[in-house]
Design an enzyme around this catalytic site. Sequence first.
Site, mmCIF file in Angstrom:
data_model
loop_
_atom_site.group_PDB
_atom_site.id
_atom_site.type_symbol
_atom_site.label_atom_id
_atom_site.label_comp_id
_atom_site.label_asym_id
_atom_site.label_seq_id
_atom_site.Cartn_x
_atom_site.Cartn_y
_atom_site.Cartn_z
ATOM 1 N N SER A 114 0.776 -1.196 0.107
ATOM 2 C CA SER A 114 0.031 -0.140 0.110
ATOM 3 C C SER A 114 0.761 1.349 -0.106
ATOM 4 O O SER A 114 1.868 1.439 1.025
ATOM 5 C CB SER A 114 -1.000 0.045 1.251
ATOM 6 O OG SER A 114 -1.533 -1.101 1.339
ATOM 7 N N HIS A 131 -6.458 0.861 -7.251
ATOM 8 C CA HIS A 131 -5.411 0.235 -7.067
ATOM 9 C C HIS A 131 -4.923 -0.273 -8.362
ATOM 10 O O HIS A 131 -5.867 -0.091 -9.377
ATOM 11 C CB HIS A 131 -5.369 -1.265 -6.332
ATOM 12 C CG HIS A 131 -4.967 -1.028 -4.924
ATOM 13 N ND1 HIS A 131 -4.055 -1.696 -4.390
ATOM 14 C CD2 HIS A 131 -5.581 -0.073 -4.105
ATOM 15 C CE1 HIS A 131 -3.868 -1.443 -3.109
ATOM 16 N NE2 HIS A 131 -4.833 -0.674 -3.032
ATOM 17 N N HIS A 137 -5.111 -9.534 -1.462
ATOM 18 C CA HIS A 137 -5.138 -9.548 0.052
ATOM 19 C C HIS A 137 -6.052 -10.696 0.244
ATOM 20 O O HIS A 137 -7.329 -10.771 -0.294
ATOM 21 C CB HIS A 137 -5.457 -8.346 0.580
ATOM 22 C CG HIS A 137 -4.580 -7.196 0.558
ATOM 23 N ND1 HIS A 137 -4.815 -6.172 -0.382
ATOM 24 C CD2 HIS A 137 -3.399 -6.991 1.383
ATOM 25 C CE1 HIS A 137 -3.637 -5.394 -0.389
ATOM 26 N NE2 HIS A 137 -2.914 -5.739 0.646
ATOM 27 N N TYR A 158 -8.229 -10.578 2.844
ATOM 28 C CA TYR A 158 -9.437 -10.022 3.133
ATOM 29 C C TYR A 158 -10.318 -9.605 2.096
ATOM 30 O O TYR A 158 -11.638 -9.444 2.437
ATOM 31 C CB TYR A 158 -9.005 -8.948 4.209
ATOM 32 C CG TYR A 158 -8.430 -7.821 3.670
ATOM 33 C CD1 TYR A 158 -8.998 -6.778 2.800
ATOM 34 C CD2 TYR A 158 -6.901 -7.504 4.002
ATOM 35 C CE1 TYR A 158 -8.484 -5.664 2.146
ATOM 36 C CE2 TYR A 158 -6.316 -6.432 3.159
ATOM 37 C CZ TYR A 158 -7.074 -5.640 2.232
ATOM 38 O OH TYR A 158 -6.477 -4.523 1.726
ATOM 39 N N GLU A 159 -9.884 -9.612 1.039
ATOM 40 C CA GLU A 159 -10.654 -9.291 -0.081
ATOM 41 C C GLU A 159 -11.421 -10.518 -0.737
ATOM 42 O O GLU A 159 -12.288 -10.276 -1.576
ATOM 43 C CB GLU A 159 -9.911 -8.764 -1.443
ATOM 44 C CG GLU A 159 -8.957 -7.501 -1.067
ATOM 45 C CD GLU A 159 -8.228 -7.195 -2.396
ATOM 46 O OE1 GLU A 159 -8.659 -6.488 -3.659
ATOM 47 O OE2 GLU A 159 -6.958 -7.458 -2.308
ATOM 48 N N ALA A 181 2.654 -2.237 4.273
ATOM 49 C CA ALA A 181 2.530 -1.232 5.189
ATOM 50 C C ALA A 181 2.055 -1.967 6.678
ATOM 51 O O ALA A 181 1.390 -2.792 6.377
ATOM 52 C CB ALA A 181 1.695 -0.318 4.963
ATOM 53 N N MET A 194 -1.766 -7.068 7.223
ATOM 54 C CA MET A 194 -2.711 -8.081 6.406
ATOM 55 C C MET A 194 -2.237 -8.588 5.263
ATOM 56 O O MET A 194 -3.149 -8.914 4.355
ATOM 57 C CB MET A 194 -4.037 -7.382 6.407
ATOM 58 C CG MET A 194 -4.625 -6.528 7.501
ATOM 59 S SD MET A 194 -6.062 -5.482 7.229
ATOM 60 C CE MET A 194 -6.015 -4.421 8.586
ATOM 61 N N SER A 195 -0.988 -9.134 4.878
ATOM 62 C CA SER A 195 -0.382 -9.391 3.866
ATOM 63 C C SER A 195 0.910 -10.157 4.066
ATOM 64 O O SER A 195 1.198 -10.680 5.119
ATOM 65 C CB SER A 195 -0.077 -8.366 2.845
ATOM 66 O OG SER A 195 0.876 -7.294 3.261
ATOM 67 N N ASN A 210 1.647 3.387 11.124
ATOM 68 C CA ASN A 210 1.062 3.682 12.305
ATOM 69 C C ASN A 210 1.360 2.993 13.587
ATOM 70 O O ASN A 210 2.147 1.851 13.345
ATOM 71 C CB ASN A 210 -0.394 3.648 11.969
ATOM 72 C CG ASN A 210 -0.722 2.247 11.673
ATOM 73 O OD1 ASN A 210 -0.617 1.574 10.425
ATOM 74 N ND2 ASN A 210 -1.242 1.412 12.816
ATOM 75 N N HIS A 258 -7.193 4.284 7.677
ATOM 76 C CA HIS A 258 -6.589 3.875 6.623
ATOM 77 C C HIS A 258 -6.058 5.219 5.821
ATOM 78 O O HIS A 258 -4.800 5.021 5.354
ATOM 79 C CB HIS A 258 -7.521 2.993 5.220
ATOM 80 C CG HIS A 258 -6.868 2.863 4.179
ATOM 81 N ND1 HIS A 258 -5.690 1.812 4.192
ATOM 82 C CD2 HIS A 258 -7.132 3.201 2.791
ATOM 83 C CE1 HIS A 258 -5.429 1.702 2.609
ATOM 84 N NE2 HIS A 258 -6.321 2.357 2.053
#
Length: 274
Positions: A29, A60, A82, A84-85, A112, A210-211, A234, A246
Amino acid sequence: MEQSMIKEATAYINDNLTEAPEIGLILGSGLGVLAEKIENPVTFPYKDIPHFPESTVSGHKGQLVTGELEGKQVIAMQGRFHYYEGYSMQQVTFPVRVMKELGIHSIMITNAAGGINKLFKPGDLMLITDHINNMGDNPLLGPNDETLGERFPDMSQVYDEAYLRHANDCAARLGLNVQEGVYVGNTGPAYETPAEINMLRTFGGDAVGMSTVPEVIAAEHAGLRVLGISCISNMAAGILDQPLTHHEVIETTEQVREDFLRFVKEIIRTLPNN
Ligand code: HPA
Protein backbone atom coordinates in the site's frame (compact mmCIF):
# COMPACT_ATOMS: atom_id res chain seq x y z
CA MET A 1 -2.71 -25.20 -7.64
CA GLU A 2 -2.79 -26.12 -11.23
CA GLN A 3 0.62 -26.34 -12.82
CA SER A 4 -1.07 -25.69 -16.18
CA MET A 5 -2.49 -22.37 -14.95
CA ILE A 6 0.96 -21.23 -13.88
CA LYS A 7 2.37 -22.29 -17.24
CA GLU A 8 -0.32 -20.45 -19.21
CA ALA A 9 0.10 -17.22 -17.28
CA THR A 10 3.89 -17.49 -17.63
CA ALA A 11 3.69 -18.16 -21.36
CA TYR A 12 1.48 -15.11 -21.89
CA ILE A 13 3.97 -12.85 -20.11
CA ASN A 14 7.02 -14.49 -21.69
CA ASP A 15 5.64 -13.86 -25.18
CA ASN A 16 5.96 -10.15 -24.52
CA LEU A 17 9.36 -10.15 -22.81
CA THR A 18 12.83 -10.06 -24.25
CA GLU A 19 14.72 -10.58 -20.99
CA ALA A 20 13.87 -12.85 -18.10
CA PRO A 21 13.37 -11.12 -14.75
CA GLU A 22 15.84 -11.85 -11.95
CA ILE A 23 14.16 -10.19 -8.99
CA GLY A 24 10.49 -10.04 -8.05
CA LEU A 25 9.00 -7.13 -6.14
CA ILE A 26 5.68 -7.02 -4.34
CA LEU A 27 4.83 -3.41 -3.63
CA GLY A 28 2.56 -2.72 -0.68
CA SER A 29 0.00 0.00 0.00
CA GLY A 30 1.33 3.39 -1.00
CA LEU A 31 4.64 1.88 -2.19
CA GLY A 32 3.63 1.11 -5.76
CA VAL A 33 5.42 4.20 -7.05
CA LEU A 34 8.62 2.19 -7.20
CA ALA A 35 7.25 0.52 -10.33
CA GLU A 36 7.27 3.94 -12.03
CA LYS A 37 11.07 3.99 -11.75
CA ILE A 38 11.42 0.88 -13.91
CA GLU A 39 13.10 1.64 -17.24
CA ASN A 40 11.87 0.31 -20.58
CA PRO A 41 8.81 -1.03 -18.83
CA VAL A 42 6.47 -3.62 -20.23
CA THR A 43 3.25 -3.72 -18.22
CA PHE A 44 0.68 -6.47 -17.88
CA PRO A 45 -2.68 -5.50 -16.36
CA TYR A 46 -3.77 -8.37 -14.12
CA LYS A 47 -7.05 -8.65 -16.01
CA ASP A 48 -5.17 -9.58 -19.20
CA ILE A 49 -3.07 -12.37 -17.67
CA PRO A 50 -4.64 -15.83 -17.90
CA HIS A 51 -5.87 -17.12 -14.51
CA PHE A 52 -4.81 -14.03 -12.60
CA PRO A 53 -7.39 -13.10 -10.00
CA GLU A 54 -9.37 -9.96 -10.77
CA SER A 55 -8.58 -6.91 -8.66
CA THR A 56 -11.43 -5.82 -6.42
CA VAL A 57 -9.94 -2.65 -4.98
CA SER A 58 -10.72 0.39 -7.08
CA GLY A 59 -7.94 2.91 -7.42
CA HIS A 60 -5.30 0.18 -7.17
CA LYS A 61 -3.22 -0.15 -10.30
CA GLY A 62 -3.32 -3.93 -10.52
CA GLN A 63 -0.56 -4.72 -12.94
CA LEU A 64 2.79 -6.40 -13.35
CA VAL A 65 5.58 -4.10 -14.48
CA THR A 66 8.73 -5.63 -15.94
CA GLY A 67 11.93 -3.95 -17.02
CA GLU A 68 15.21 -2.68 -15.69
CA LEU A 69 15.77 -1.14 -12.26
CA GLU A 70 19.25 -0.11 -11.19
CA GLY A 71 20.79 -2.41 -13.77
CA LYS A 72 18.78 -5.49 -12.80
CA GLN A 73 15.87 -7.13 -14.58
CA VAL A 74 12.88 -6.92 -12.26
CA ILE A 75 9.22 -7.80 -12.24
CA ALA A 76 7.06 -5.77 -9.89
CA MET A 77 3.53 -6.30 -8.68
CA GLN A 78 1.92 -2.91 -8.52
CA GLY A 79 -0.91 -3.86 -6.19
CA ARG A 80 -1.33 -7.26 -4.58
CA PHE A 81 -4.15 -9.61 -3.73
CA HIS A 82 -5.19 -9.63 -0.08
CA TYR A 83 -6.82 -12.54 1.73
CA TYR A 84 -9.36 -10.13 3.27
CA GLU A 85 -10.65 -9.30 -0.21
CA GLY A 86 -12.01 -12.82 -0.37
CA TYR A 87 -9.29 -14.46 -2.47
CA SER A 88 -8.14 -17.92 -1.52
CA MET A 89 -4.58 -18.36 -0.29
CA GLN A 90 -3.85 -20.03 -3.65
CA GLN A 91 -5.06 -16.94 -5.50
CA VAL A 92 -3.11 -14.60 -3.23
CA THR A 93 0.11 -16.50 -3.96
CA PHE A 94 -0.49 -17.29 -7.64
CA PRO A 95 1.63 -14.33 -8.82
CA VAL A 96 4.59 -15.58 -6.75
CA ARG A 97 4.35 -18.92 -8.56
CA VAL A 98 4.24 -17.19 -11.92
CA MET A 99 7.20 -14.91 -11.14
CA LYS A 100 9.20 -17.97 -10.04
CA GLU A 101 8.31 -19.73 -13.31
CA LEU A 102 9.41 -16.61 -15.22
CA GLY A 103 12.86 -17.08 -13.72
CA ILE A 104 13.27 -14.90 -10.63
CA HIS A 105 15.72 -16.16 -8.00
CA SER A 106 14.79 -13.64 -5.31
CA ILE A 107 11.78 -11.69 -4.16
CA MET A 108 11.44 -8.47 -2.19
CA ILE A 109 8.11 -8.26 -0.40
CA THR A 110 6.98 -4.94 1.03
CA ASN A 111 4.00 -3.80 3.05
CA ALA A 112 2.57 -1.14 5.31
CA ALA A 113 2.28 -2.37 8.88
CA GLY A 114 1.27 -1.20 12.32
CA GLY A 115 4.03 -0.90 14.91
CA ILE A 116 3.63 -3.23 17.89
CA ASN A 117 7.11 -2.58 19.27
CA LYS A 118 6.85 0.59 21.36
CA LEU A 119 10.34 1.68 20.34
CA PHE A 120 9.13 2.07 16.74
CA LYS A 121 7.57 5.20 15.37
CA PRO A 122 5.37 5.86 12.34
CA GLY A 123 7.53 6.31 9.28
CA ASP A 124 10.16 3.76 10.34
CA LEU A 125 11.25 1.12 7.87
CA MET A 126 11.58 -2.39 9.33
CA LEU A 127 13.48 -5.29 7.85
CA ILE A 128 11.50 -8.46 8.50
CA THR A 129 13.65 -11.05 10.28
CA ASP A 130 10.89 -13.59 10.85
CA HIS A 131 7.12 -13.82 10.83
CA ILE A 132 4.13 -15.24 12.70
CA ASN A 133 1.37 -16.67 10.56
CA ASN A 134 -1.73 -15.63 12.49
CA MET A 135 -4.09 -15.97 9.52
CA GLY A 136 -5.46 -19.41 10.35
CA ASP A 137 -4.79 -20.54 6.80
CA ASN A 138 -1.83 -21.54 4.67
CA PRO A 139 -1.31 -21.41 0.89
CA LEU A 140 0.24 -24.88 0.91
CA LEU A 141 -2.85 -26.67 2.29
CA GLY A 142 -4.14 -29.39 0.00
CA PRO A 143 -2.32 -31.75 -2.33
CA ASN A 144 1.34 -30.82 -2.79
CA ASP A 145 2.74 -30.38 -6.28
CA GLU A 146 6.29 -31.72 -5.90
CA THR A 147 7.37 -29.84 -9.01
CA LEU A 148 6.68 -26.58 -7.15
CA GLY A 149 8.25 -27.48 -3.83
CA GLU A 150 8.33 -29.98 -1.01
CA ARG A 151 5.43 -31.10 1.18
CA PHE A 152 6.89 -29.86 4.47
CA PRO A 153 9.07 -26.84 3.77
CA ASP A 154 11.48 -25.74 6.48
CA MET A 155 10.59 -22.30 7.79
CA SER A 156 13.49 -21.86 10.21
CA GLN A 157 15.42 -19.49 7.96
CA VAL A 158 13.02 -17.84 5.56
CA TYR A 159 14.29 -14.28 5.51
CA ASP A 160 17.67 -14.60 3.81
CA GLU A 161 20.46 -13.74 6.23
CA ALA A 162 22.84 -12.50 3.56
CA TYR A 163 20.10 -10.23 2.19
CA LEU A 164 19.42 -8.89 5.69
CA ARG A 165 23.10 -8.05 6.10
CA HIS A 166 23.14 -6.52 2.63
CA ALA A 167 20.06 -4.39 3.38
CA ASN A 168 21.55 -3.22 6.67
CA ASP A 169 24.76 -2.24 4.84
CA CYS A 170 22.71 -0.29 2.29
CA ALA A 171 20.80 1.50 5.07
CA ALA A 172 24.05 2.47 6.77
CA ARG A 173 25.47 3.78 3.47
CA LEU A 174 22.38 5.90 2.89
CA GLY A 175 22.27 7.11 6.50
CA LEU A 176 18.85 5.51 7.00
CA ASN A 177 17.90 4.30 10.45
CA VAL A 178 16.21 0.96 9.75
CA GLN A 179 14.58 -1.31 12.34
CA GLU A 180 14.46 -5.10 12.37
CA GLY A 181 11.67 -7.26 13.68
CA VAL A 182 9.03 -9.96 13.50
CA TYR A 183 6.00 -9.38 11.24
CA VAL A 184 2.65 -10.78 12.29
CA GLY A 185 0.25 -11.56 9.46
CA ASN A 186 -3.41 -11.12 10.43
CA THR A 187 -6.32 -11.52 8.05
CA GLY A 188 -7.87 -8.11 8.68
CA PRO A 189 -9.80 -6.30 7.37
CA ALA A 190 -10.65 -4.99 10.83
CA TYR A 191 -7.69 -3.51 12.60
CA GLU A 192 -6.73 -5.20 15.86
CA THR A 193 -8.05 -4.44 19.32
CA PRO A 194 -5.63 -3.14 21.97
CA ALA A 195 -5.92 -6.53 23.75
CA GLU A 196 -4.91 -8.33 20.56
CA ILE A 197 -1.92 -6.04 20.12
CA ASN A 198 -0.81 -6.72 23.71
CA MET A 199 -1.11 -10.44 22.99
CA LEU A 200 0.86 -10.18 19.77
CA ARG A 201 3.61 -8.24 21.57
CA THR A 202 3.82 -11.00 24.19
CA PHE A 203 4.01 -13.50 21.33
CA GLY A 204 7.09 -11.71 19.99
CA GLY A 205 5.60 -9.58 17.23
CA ASP A 206 7.06 -6.19 16.34
CA ALA A 207 4.73 -5.18 13.51
CA VAL A 208 1.35 -6.32 12.23
CA GLY A 209 -0.24 -6.26 8.82
CA MET A 210 -2.71 -8.02 6.52
CA SER A 211 -0.43 -9.41 3.81
CA THR A 212 3.06 -10.77 3.12
CA VAL A 213 2.91 -14.03 5.11
CA PRO A 214 1.10 -16.04 2.38
CA GLU A 215 3.45 -14.77 -0.32
CA VAL A 216 6.51 -15.47 1.81
CA ILE A 217 5.36 -19.04 2.51
CA ALA A 218 4.85 -19.64 -1.23
CA ALA A 219 8.23 -18.05 -1.98
CA GLU A 220 9.99 -20.29 0.53
CA HIS A 221 8.19 -23.33 -0.87
CA ALA A 222 9.39 -22.31 -4.34
CA GLY A 223 13.00 -21.95 -3.17
CA LEU A 224 13.19 -18.19 -3.64
CA ARG A 225 15.47 -15.97 -1.58
CA VAL A 226 13.30 -13.55 0.39
CA LEU A 227 13.76 -10.02 1.67
CA GLY A 228 10.85 -8.39 3.50
CA ILE A 229 10.43 -4.71 4.30
CA SER A 230 7.65 -3.15 6.35
CA CYS A 231 6.86 0.51 6.38
CA ILE A 232 5.56 1.26 9.85
CA SER A 233 2.61 3.42 8.86
CA ASN A 234 1.03 3.79 12.30
CA MET A 235 1.36 2.56 15.83
CA ALA A 236 -0.90 -0.45 16.35
CA ALA A 237 -4.15 -0.21 18.32
CA GLY A 238 -4.01 0.97 21.91
CA ILE A 239 -0.46 2.33 21.88
CA LEU A 240 -1.47 5.88 21.10
CA ASP A 241 -4.70 7.45 22.26
CA GLN A 242 -6.17 7.72 18.77
CA PRO A 243 -8.20 5.57 16.37
CA LEU A 244 -6.55 3.92 13.36
CA THR A 245 -7.51 4.98 9.89
CA HIS A 246 -6.58 3.75 6.44
CA HIS A 247 -6.00 7.39 5.64
CA GLU A 248 -3.18 7.56 8.21
CA VAL A 249 -1.62 4.41 6.75
CA ILE A 250 -1.55 5.90 3.26
CA GLU A 251 -0.42 9.33 4.44
CA THR A 252 2.57 7.96 6.37
CA THR A 253 3.70 5.66 3.56
CA GLU A 254 3.59 8.66 1.24
CA GLN A 255 5.80 10.61 3.64
CA VAL A 256 8.47 7.90 3.74
CA ARG A 257 8.14 7.13 0.07
CA GLU A 258 11.43 8.84 -0.84
CA ASP A 259 13.40 6.96 1.82
CA PHE A 260 11.72 3.73 0.79
CA LEU A 261 12.55 4.30 -2.88
CA ARG A 262 16.17 5.18 -2.15
CA PHE A 263 16.52 2.16 0.09
CA VAL A 264 15.05 -0.42 -2.27
CA LYS A 265 16.90 1.00 -5.26
CA GLU A 266 20.21 0.84 -3.40
CA ILE A 267 19.51 -2.74 -2.31
CA ILE A 268 18.82 -3.75 -5.90
CA ARG A 269 21.70 -1.77 -7.39
CA THR A 270 24.27 -3.44 -5.17
CA LEU A 271 22.67 -6.87 -4.85
CA PRO A 272 25.28 -9.47 -5.74
CA ASN A 273 24.38 -11.60 -8.74
CA ASN A 274 23.85 -15.16 -7.72
N1 HPA B 1 -2.84 -3.38 11.69
C1 HPA B 1 -2.99 -4.25 10.66
N2 HPA B 1 -2.61 -3.96 9.43
C2 HPA B 1 -2.06 -2.77 9.20
C3 HPA B 1 -1.87 -1.82 10.20
C4 HPA B 1 -2.30 -2.15 11.53
O1 HPA B 1 -2.17 -1.37 12.49
N3 HPA B 1 -1.29 -0.73 9.64
C5 HPA B 1 -1.13 -1.02 8.32
N4 HPA B 1 -1.59 -2.25 8.05
